[in-house]
Design an enzyme around this catalytic site. Structure first.
Site, PDB file in Angstrom:
ATOM      1  N   ASN A  88       0.793  -1.102  -0.115  1.00 44.54           N
ATOM      2  CA  ASN A  88      -0.175  -0.150  -0.044  1.00 44.54           C
ATOM      3  C   ASN A  88       0.965   1.162   0.030  1.00 44.54           C
ATOM      4  OD1 ASN A  88      -2.373   1.446   0.093  1.00 44.54           O
ATOM      5  ND2 ASN A  88      -3.199   0.113   1.305  1.00 44.54           N
ATOM      6  N   HIS A 118      24.425   1.367  12.577  1.00 44.85           N
ATOM      7  CA  HIS A 118      25.299   2.368  12.792  1.00 44.85           C
ATOM      8  C   HIS A 118      25.959   1.894  14.097  1.00 44.85           C
ATOM      9  CE1 HIS A 118      23.922   5.072   9.470  1.00 44.85           C
ATOM     10  NE2 HIS A 118      22.908   4.583  10.260  1.00 44.85           N
ATOM     11  N   GLY A 145      -0.626  -1.001   8.986  1.00 39.48           N
ATOM     12  CA  GLY A 145      -0.266   0.400   8.743  1.00 39.48           C
ATOM     13  C   GLY A 145       0.778   1.015   9.751  1.00 39.48           C
ATOM     14  N   ARG A 183       5.311  -8.020  20.409  1.00 38.06           N
ATOM     15  CA  ARG A 183       5.102  -9.062  21.369  1.00 38.06           C
ATOM     16  C   ARG A 183       3.857 -10.072  20.745  1.00 38.06           C
ATOM     17  NH1 ARG A 183       8.394  -7.203  24.667  1.00 38.06           N
ATOM     18  NH2 ARG A 183       8.382  -5.749  26.581  1.00 38.06           N
TER      19      ARG A 183
END
Length: 189
Positions: A88, A118, A145, A183
């Site tokens: 999407n 990093h 989303g 979780r």
């Protein structure tokens, strides 16, 4: 860096630490940026053109897979999208490391797939070193989303990641995960 004579681009592709100011990396990012710009400015009805640009940009674009613009990535060729998968609006792939998305995957709007790492050591970070860890998303996964998947994570087949979750550890197959950090809240099998 001792006797290592490889380019930073070669080190990046090998999944090792590197400096991003390598000329080949810079050229690859520019190429991906050009293709994304063209892709993100197509009329929605230009589906054939969208597929052609995605095929040129991505490492793999499976049969029947679709990506709705806007779409953003660093390199494109490190992203592999399986057959019949649907992405999407607003996917962001920091794909300096490989991202493998299985078949029949559903990716909700505004999802982030992040492979860069990093150094925790401030001197190494200041010196410009970076790395990556691959992301693997199994077949028939649904990412809701606003999900963020962090470097090095694998998500097992058939699993669901609830909207807004931040996935920092591997997710087994056939579960629902939610939260920050995500979780397991339900087993599907």
């Amino acid at each position: 860096m001792s006797d290592d004579t490889r380019t930073m681009h070669a080190r990046m592709l090998a999944g090792e630490t590197y400096h991003a100011d390598d000329p080949q990396i810079t050229a690859d990012v520019a190429r991906a940026g050009d293709l994304q710009h063209r892709l993100n400015h197509l009329h929605p009805a230009q589906t054939d053109e969208r597929r052609a640009l995605l095929s040129e940009l991505l490492g793999t674009l499976g049969e029947g897979a679709d990506v709705r613009p806007p779409f953003y990535c660093d390199l494109g060729y490190n992203l592999h999208l399986g057959a019949r998968s649907f992405v999407n609006y607003g996917l962001q792939c920091a794909d300096v490391g490989e991202i493998r998305i299985g078949e029949d995957v559903l990716i909700g709007p505004s999802v982030n797939l992040l492979t860069p790492t990093h150094p925790v050591d401030p001197e190494s970070r200041r010196a410009g070193w970076e790395g990556s860890e691959p992301i693997t998303i199994g077949d028939n996964v649904w990412l809701g989303g606003g999900v963020t998947v962090c470097p090095g994570v694998s998500i097992g087949r058939n699993s669901v990641v609830g909207a807004g979750s931040v996935v920092v550890h591997d997710v087994p197959a056939d579960v629902v995960v939610v939260g920050n950090p995500a979780r397991v809240v339900r087993h599907l099998a």
